[in-house]
Design a protein around this motif. Sequence first.
Motif, PDB file in Angstrom:
ATOM      1  N   VAL A  14      -8.813  -4.726  -1.392  1.00 21.67           N
ATOM      2  CA  VAL A  14      -7.909  -5.849  -1.152  1.00 21.67           C
ATOM      3  C   VAL A  14      -8.719  -7.102  -0.843  1.00 21.67           C
ATOM      4  N   ASN A  40      -2.456  -7.359   0.075  1.00 22.09           N
ATOM      5  CA  ASN A  40      -2.468  -5.946  -0.269  1.00 22.09           C
ATOM      6  C   ASN A  40      -1.145  -5.501  -0.883  1.00 22.09           C
ATOM      7  N   HIS A  41      -0.382  -6.438  -1.383  1.00 18.44           N
ATOM      8  CA  HIS A  41       0.895  -6.061  -1.967  1.00 18.44           C
ATOM      9  C   HIS A  41       0.984  -6.590  -3.394  1.00 18.44           C
ATOM     10  N   LYS A  42       1.764  -5.890  -4.162  1.00 22.14           N
ATOM     11  CA  LYS A  42       2.037  -6.330  -5.532  1.00 22.14           C
ATOM     12  C   LYS A  42       3.160  -7.348  -5.478  1.00 22.14           C
ATOM     13  N   VAL A  43       3.120  -8.281  -6.389  1.00 21.39           N
ATOM     14  CA  VAL A  43       4.196  -9.261  -6.505  1.00 21.39           C
ATOM     15  C   VAL A  43       4.974  -8.917  -7.777  1.00 21.39           C
ATOM     16  N   ARG A  49      -2.361  -8.742  -9.472  1.00 25.09           N
ATOM     17  CA  ARG A  49      -1.735  -7.698  -8.649  1.00 25.09           C
ATOM     18  C   ARG A  49      -0.221  -7.798  -8.780  1.00 25.09           C
ATOM     19  N   SER A  50       0.255  -7.694 -10.025  1.00 28.37           N
ATOM     20  CA  SER A  50       1.674  -7.935 -10.281  1.00 28.37           C
ATOM     21  C   SER A  50       2.349  -6.774 -10.993  1.00 28.37           C
TER      22      SER A  50
END
Length: 189
Positions: free
Chosen positions: A18, A27-30, A159-160
């Motif tokens: 990350v 650390n999250h997907k969009v 990161r999608s």
Amino acid sequence: MKFVRILTLPLLAAALGVQAQDGVEINHKVILGLHEHALVKEIDHPVEAKLDTGAVSASLSAYDIEMFNQDGKRWVRFRLGAKDADDTLYELPLDDTVRIRRRLSDIDPEEDRSYTRRPVVRLTVCIGEREVPMRVNLADRRNFNYPLLVGSEGLRNLRSLIDPEMEFSSGKPRCTVTLANLDDEEEQQ
């Protein structure tokens, strides 16, 4: 006896690869839509992008494409093929060239080539709050609805996740979070 390893948030973030921006862990997907507003920072021009999980690479609409040498290095010059674009001639260092397979309907039987060679440049593409450097090939896409195509490599770096029922869900590009290109990081290891 079982051993349980507890990872603290910073260690977990590092283990997941990350990136941090101003101390905030990304650390999250969009979730993005099938089409989104984008900004290509090097040319400072907003464009509409098609996010295509079936394509691998990214492609920007360009014409009058010419490769040349400058100070012993390879460069490319081009004009942006997007609506509202003026006739500015952009010059960027050439990163590489790639062979792209042609569609069957685009193959000239006399030419006997099932591919076309395209120049590749490194551009910073911003969608929503996220911006990421990515390798982008240049091709004349003026007959397409969207001047920028972002394939699976770029989508991974953003990161999608793509929801094809959504369009323009991220709004105008804000470019507040810079992410590293995951492919570049893997090459360095």
